[in-house]
Design a protein around this motif. Structure first.
Motif, mmCIF file in Angstrom:
data_model
loop_
_atom_site.group_PDB
_atom_site.id
_atom_site.type_symbol
_atom_site.label_atom_id
_atom_site.label_comp_id
_atom_site.label_asym_id
_atom_site.label_seq_id
_atom_site.Cartn_x
_atom_site.Cartn_y
_atom_site.Cartn_z
ATOM 1 N N ASN A 631 0.830 -1.208 0.000
ATOM 2 C CA ASN A 631 0.000 0.000 0.000
ATOM 3 C C ASN A 631 0.861 1.253 0.000
ATOM 4 O O ASN A 631 0.575 2.218 -0.714
ATOM 5 N N GLU A 632 1.931 1.243 0.798
ATOM 6 C CA GLU A 632 2.833 2.392 0.808
ATOM 7 C C GLU A 632 3.580 2.508 -0.524
ATOM 8 O O GLU A 632 3.831 3.611 -1.001
ATOM 9 N N LEU A 633 3.942 1.359 -1.126
ATOM 10 C CA LEU A 633 4.563 1.405 -2.441
ATOM 11 C C LEU A 633 3.610 2.029 -3.457
ATOM 12 O O LEU A 633 4.009 2.887 -4.258
ATOM 13 N N ALA A 634 2.345 1.629 -3.405
ATOM 14 C CA ALA A 634 1.360 2.152 -4.355
ATOM 15 C C ALA A 634 1.234 3.666 -4.229
ATOM 16 O O ALA A 634 1.011 4.369 -5.232
ATOM 17 N N ALA A 635 1.366 4.165 -3.003
ATOM 18 C CA ALA A 635 1.218 5.602 -2.777
ATOM 19 C C ALA A 635 2.317 6.406 -3.460
ATOM 20 O O ALA A 635 2.158 7.608 -3.706
ATOM 21 N N THR A 636 3.435 5.751 -3.792
ATOM 22 C CA THR A 636 4.541 6.458 -4.451
ATOM 23 C C THR A 636 4.417 6.444 -5.961
ATOM 24 O O THR A 636 5.205 7.089 -6.650
ATOM 25 N N ARG A 646 -1.939 -3.074 -8.265
ATOM 26 C CA ARG A 646 -3.122 -3.707 -7.679
ATOM 27 C C ARG A 646 -3.465 -5.005 -8.418
ATOM 28 O O ARG A 646 -3.860 -6.011 -7.810
ATOM 29 N N LEU A 647 -3.309 -4.999 -9.737
ATOM 30 C CA LEU A 647 -3.592 -6.203 -10.515
ATOM 31 C C LEU A 647 -2.659 -7.334 -10.104
ATOM 32 O O LEU A 647 -3.088 -8.489 -9.967
ATOM 33 N N GLN A 648 -1.394 -7.009 -9.893
ATOM 34 C CA GLN A 648 -0.434 -8.047 -9.501
ATOM 35 C C GLN A 648 -0.720 -8.545 -8.089
ATOM 36 O O GLN A 648 -0.560 -9.745 -7.805
ATOM 37 N N ILE A 649 -1.145 -7.633 -7.203
ATOM 38 C CA ILE A 649 -1.503 -8.051 -5.847
ATOM 39 C C ILE A 649 -2.680 -9.028 -5.896
ATOM 40 O O ILE A 649 -2.686 -10.065 -5.219
ATOM 41 N N ASP A 650 -3.675 -8.712 -6.707
ATOM 42 C CA ASP A 650 -4.836 -9.590 -6.821
ATOM 43 C C ASP A 650 -4.448 -10.934 -7.438
ATOM 44 O O ASP A 650 -4.916 -11.999 -6.991
ATOM 45 N N ARG A 651 -3.590 -10.906 -8.457
ATOM 46 C CA ARG A 651 -3.192 -12.152 -9.122
ATOM 47 C C ARG A 651 -2.335 -13.035 -8.225
ATOM 48 O O ARG A 651 -2.281 -14.256 -8.408
ATOM 49 N N HIS A 758 -1.720 -15.847 -17.895
ATOM 50 C CA HIS A 758 -1.792 -15.630 -16.455
ATOM 51 C C HIS A 758 -0.800 -14.580 -15.962
ATOM 52 O O HIS A 758 -0.644 -14.404 -14.761
ATOM 53 N N GLY A 759 -0.143 -13.875 -16.895
ATOM 54 C CA GLY A 759 0.776 -12.810 -16.487
ATOM 55 C C GLY A 759 1.950 -13.300 -15.660
ATOM 56 O O GLY A 759 2.355 -12.642 -14.701
ATOM 57 N N LEU A 765 8.050 -10.522 -11.544
ATOM 58 C CA LEU A 765 8.615 -9.228 -11.164
ATOM 59 C C LEU A 765 8.056 -8.754 -9.829
ATOM 60 O O LEU A 765 8.788 -8.285 -8.953
ATOM 61 N N TYR A 766 6.748 -8.871 -9.679
ATOM 62 C CA TYR A 766 6.105 -8.460 -8.431
ATOM 63 C C TYR A 766 6.656 -9.261 -7.250
ATOM 64 O O TYR A 766 6.959 -8.706 -6.180
ATOM 65 N N GLN A 767 6.822 -10.555 -7.416
ATOM 66 C CA GLN A 767 7.319 -11.387 -6.330
ATOM 67 C C GLN A 767 8.769 -11.051 -5.977
ATOM 68 O O GLN A 767 9.180 -11.167 -4.817
ATOM 69 N N MET A 768 9.551 -10.621 -6.964
ATOM 70 C CA MET A 768 10.917 -10.177 -6.653
ATOM 71 C C MET A 768 10.900 -8.992 -5.693
ATOM 72 O O MET A 768 11.676 -8.927 -4.728
ATOM 73 N N VAL A 769 10.015 -8.053 -5.965
ATOM 74 C CA VAL A 769 9.908 -6.878 -5.111
ATOM 75 C C VAL A 769 9.401 -7.273 -3.724
ATOM 76 O O VAL A 769 9.913 -6.825 -2.692
ATOM 77 N N VAL A 770 8.387 -8.120 -3.694
ATOM 78 C CA VAL A 770 7.806 -8.552 -2.422
ATOM 79 C C VAL A 770 8.825 -9.329 -1.592
ATOM 80 O O VAL A 770 8.954 -9.112 -0.380
ATOM 81 N N ARG A 771 9.549 -10.261 -2.237
ATOM 82 C CA ARG A 771 10.540 -11.055 -1.505
ATOM 83 C C ARG A 771 11.630 -10.166 -0.919
ATOM 84 O O ARG A 771 12.081 -10.396 0.213
ATOM 85 N N ALA A 772 12.067 -9.168 -1.663
ATOM 86 C CA ALA A 772 13.101 -8.278 -1.144
ATOM 87 C C ALA A 772 12.621 -7.582 0.130
ATOM 88 O O ALA A 772 13.358 -7.481 1.119
ATOM 89 N N ARG A 773 11.357 -7.109 0.111
ATOM 90 C CA ARG A 773 10.830 -6.441 1.318
ATOM 91 C C ARG A 773 10.698 -7.423 2.467
ATOM 92 O O ARG A 773 11.093 -7.123 3.606
#
Length: 843
Positions: A631-636, A646-651, A758-759, A765-773
């Motif tokens: 959510n904080e990432l989205a705000a930037t 948001r699409l990647q979060i839902d997927r 299925h993207g 890419l999204y999981q790379m960012v999430v795993r780093a955090r």
């Protein structure tokens, strides 16, 4: 740099000079009379002629042309390997008298160097080039290198460093040649004869090769040239000079003390056999000029020019102009830095009826542009006073408008010329001479070279390079094990680790070199690489070369730690020397400094001075993690990028994401069948993506990553209920280097059936960012290519470049032929393409 990229730079800067009516202009005079020219309807006093003694309209030379044409016609069309026109014999005899040696007339200085160097220097010899030696000498050196001659380059402003290099090579080679100019055509500085004598004193097999094209006629007994007026001809000196400049005729002359050496060049030098000769009109002019040179008239003209030079030096000094070098040369270079500053000054002078030369890239480094004045004996004292007065008005004003200080100029041109060249013997007699700067000795440095990471201190290594790419201590231990004892040559690498410290133990420079087999087309467009790959189906190592690089094909980023607060230049020189030793020992085709930060002007100049070519590299992508959750990432992000996130979060709810390996925080097991499956997914990407064309990594890399504490393997599975495969195997995966605060996904694999449906790529890419955090990292490195996709997560694109030296251009020539066959049209730059994430390897 590819040829097109270099040409683009040259075309842009020369095009700007042409638009300003400073380059590529046409004289429109009915008759040319020495120093006056008419350009664009404007009468100009020219200071651009290299006819320093103004002999071009001398009655004897003009008559010599007429006589030769009347007797021999306009041409004698025969190679000198068969027949020479009658005037040659007398001309070479008179030139031999002028030089007190054995003269050989050649068609031009450029062809002269191509005659002499490949004959005198073979695979048994070494040739060291002052990096600012004339381009025509470098062309000759390239031909000698192609025949096996070892060629090295030393920085013009630090020629003192050549002594150690000469000493090392003299112990191993038959002859060590050092090539320089007698008078450097742009800066006007003179060859440092004291240093040259020191080089000759090192060993009896050291020799000097000199291009004195701009020193001919205006100095020396019988006008034998500036160089020979300061360093007499000897058996260990070979000189090539021009008859096109102050000699006012055509052709060039090579001078030897050994008549057998002259005859060897005459009989074996390619252009002597296969190029056209000097034609009768110019032979007639050259004969007449030689007679003038052997008369007392030459002394009178030399003295006239010397008076003009002395006057110009005095007036420039009184005006406080930024002259680079003061000596007896008729070439004066005003330091101005950026090309646009030189353009502005030249335009102002032209508005006052004065034409001067602008010296810009590639004749000089990009930030060492300036104004070049050339005086001739035809210039009057009033002419000299007029141009200096105009410079005195306009140079300070333009510098002030550009915000350019003298201190900055001093910094830009520091070490532009050897310290000895700041004063010549004639200059030493002048009471107002510029003091010679002392030679700065490099601080003592401690150098450690290791063949394995196990000999390098883990704390030091990780503290300097651990967060770069994938080269932490543990990552290098993994690479050493993985890339040894492999079946394929492209999978067997050699490593060298370099640590350079000050005496207090502080590291100044840390890096590692890798020797590996690489594809020559790795930076070419995909269409070209596809054509090359078609040939590799028959010849697996077609257009492939051994490369010595900083870093390795299993990493990305600037692999050189350099403390710029310390003696970094000396340390970097040491590093380059060590790399060159490996380069020569391996007879590699390329020496490459990988993924260096672009825009580092100081480094650009440093590397250019050392003979490295700068080439652009794909941007890399970096994301700073200063947010707590998505959510904080989205705000930037912008609205559109937020929607994508948001699409990647839902997927993400569809995917089963697992982490594996010794470097993972979960360490879920992967059996042999799953590891083989990951390898096949990696090959899907490796064989499809040719924008960065590299050899595939070995099949046991997956097992190596899993065993390494430096790597994490992440798999994405799609349940059958969500449309995934019935066998439950991963549809995507990636390997990430994990160290300290850094998380660097490096390579990946995909089942392309799920990339669009299925993207899978975007979810990876999204999981790379999430795993780093989740792993508490502050920085995630998303690598090169796929700029648009990565930018959707708010990444910062980092410009990169490569500095490289290539031993020869054969493979490049073959590649250019393939480019022509493919007929590749224009394509959008890589930064404009959105492509699937692919393995980030050597660039």
């Amino acid at each position: 740099m590819e040829a097109s990229e270099h040409l683009q730079i040259v075309e842009e800067i020369h095009g700007e000079a042409r638009r300003r009516k400073l380059f590529f202009q046409q004289c429109t005079d009915d008759a040319l009379m020495e120093r006056q020219v008419t350009v664009n309807g404007r009468h100009l006093l020219s200071f651009s002629s290299c006819s320093y003694l103004s002999l071009e309209n001398h009655p004897a030379l003009v008559q010599g042309v007429h006589d030769a044409v009347d007797r021999y016609g306009t041409q004698f069309s025969s190679s000198r390997g068969y027949l020479s026109a009658p005037p040659y014999e007398e001309l070479e005899a008179r030139l031999s008298q002028i030089f007190d040696g054995h003269a050989l007339v050649v068609p031009t200085t450029t062809l002269g160097h191509q005659c002499v160097l490949p004959v005198l220097a073979s695979e048994k010899d070494a040739l060291i080039l002052d990096h600012q030696v004339h381009q025509s000498v470098q062309v000759g050196a390239t031909m000698a290198r192609a025949a096996g001659t070892r060629v090295e380059v030393v920085r013009h402003g630090e020629l003192e460093r050549a002594c150690d290099l000469v000493a090392r090579l003299a112990r191993r080679m038959r002859t060590v040649w050092f090539a320089c100019d007698g008078v450097y055509s742009m800066y006007g500085d003179l060859a440092p004869v004291r240093l040259l004598q020191q080089l000759l004193d090192i060993a009896p097999n050291v020799r000097i090769y000199v291009d004195d094209a701009h020193g001919m006629s205006w100095a020396g007994r019988h006008g034998r040239g500036s160089f020979l007026s300061r360093m007499p001809l000897s058996p260990r000196i070979v000189l090539v000079t021009s008859m096109v400049k102050a000699f006012a005729a055509g052709g060039a002359v090579a001078v030897f003390t050994d008549p057998q050496e002259r005859e060897r060049v005459r009989m074996c030098g390619g252009p002597m056999l296969f190029s056209g000769p000097l034609q009768p009109p110019m032979l007639g002019a050259a004969l007449a000029s030689a007679r003038v040179h052997l008369s007392e008239e030459i002394v009178k003209r030399q003295n006239e020019l010397r008076d003009r030079v002395d006057l110009c030096n005095r007036l420039i000094k009184e005006a406080g102009l930024p002259l680079l070098v003061e000596n007896e040369s008729p070439i004066f270079f005003m330091r101005l830095g950026l090309p646009r500053v030189a353009f502005a000054v030249a335009e102002r002078l032209m508005a006052e009826g004065l034409y001067v030369n602008v010296s810009i890239y590639p004749s000089v480094p990009m930030k060492r542009a300036g104004i070049r004045l050339a005086l001739t004996s035809a210039h009057t004292p009033e002419d000299v006073a007029r141009v200096v007065s105009a410079l005195a008005r306009h140079v300070p004003d333009v510098m002030a408008r550009e915000g350019l200080s003298r201190r900055e100029l001093d910094g830009l041109f520091e070490h532009a010329v050897p310290s000895e060249s700041l004063r010549s013997s004639a200059y030493e007699r002048a009471p107002s001479r510029r003091p010679r700067r002392p030679v700065t000795m490099a601080a003592p440095l401690m150098v450690q070279v290791s063949r394995t990471i196990h000999e390098v201190d883990r704390t030091l290594w990780n503290g300097t390079l651990g967060g770069v790419g994938a080269c932490s201590w543990d990552a290098m231990a993994t690479a050493e094990k993985l890339f040894s004892n492999q079946r394929e040559p492209q999978h067997n690498w050699k490593f060298w680790y370099v640590v350079i410290r000050e005496q207090n133990g502080n590291p100044v420079c840390v890096t590692h070199f890798t020797q590996s087999l690489n594809k020559d087309d790795m930076l070419m467009r995909a269409e070209v690489s596809e054509a090359v790959e078609a040939r590799r189906a028959r010849q697996p190592h077609f257009l492939s070369s051994e490369v010595i690089m900083t870093g390795s094909p299993l990493s990305e980023g600037n692999h050189i730690y350099l403390d710029r607060r310390g003696p970094w230049r000396a340390a970097l020189d040491w590093m380059l020397h060590l790399g060159h030793e490996q380069y020569e020992a391996a007879q590699a085709n390329m020496f490459m400094l990988r993924d260096m930060p672009d825009g580092d002007v100081e480094m650009d100049a440093f590397m250019l001075d050392r003979g490295f070519v700068k080439m652009p590299m794909l941007d890399s992508h970096r994301l700073e993690i200063h947010w707590k959750d998505e959510n904080e990432l989205a705000a930037t992000l912008s609205k559109r990028k937020r929607q994508h996130l948001r699409l990647q979060i839902d997927r993400a709810a569809l995917f089963d994401v697992r982490s594996h390996g010794a470097g993972s925080d979960q360490r879920q097991p992967l059996d042999a069948a799953e590891q083989a499956h990951l390898w096949r997914l990696y090959r899907n990407v490796a064989t499809r993506k040719r924008r960065l064309n590299v050899y595939e990594l070995p099949e046991d890399m997956v097992a190596a990553f899993l065993a390494s504490p430096a790597w994490e393997v992440v798999t994405l599975r799609l349940p059958a209920s969500a449309g995934g495969p019935a066998d439950g195997l991963p549809i995507a995966w990636y390997a990430a280097h994990v160290h300290g605060e850094h998380y660097a996904p490096f390579l990946c694999g995909f089942d392309y059936r799920y990339v669009l449906s299925h993207g899978a790529y975007r979810q990876a890419l999204y999981q790379m960012v999430v795993r780093a955090r989740k792993r508490g990292k502050r920085v995630v490195h998303l690598g090169m290519d796929a700029d648009i996709e990565k930018s959707r997560f708010g990444t910062r694109a980092i410009k990169n470049c490569i500095y490289a030296q290539v031993r020869d251009h054969y493979n490049g020539a073959v590649l250019r032929e393939i480019v022509a066959e493919v007929g590749v049209g224009s394509a959008p730059p890589a930064s404009c393409r959105a492509t699937e994430f692919r393995q980030d390897s050597v660039a």
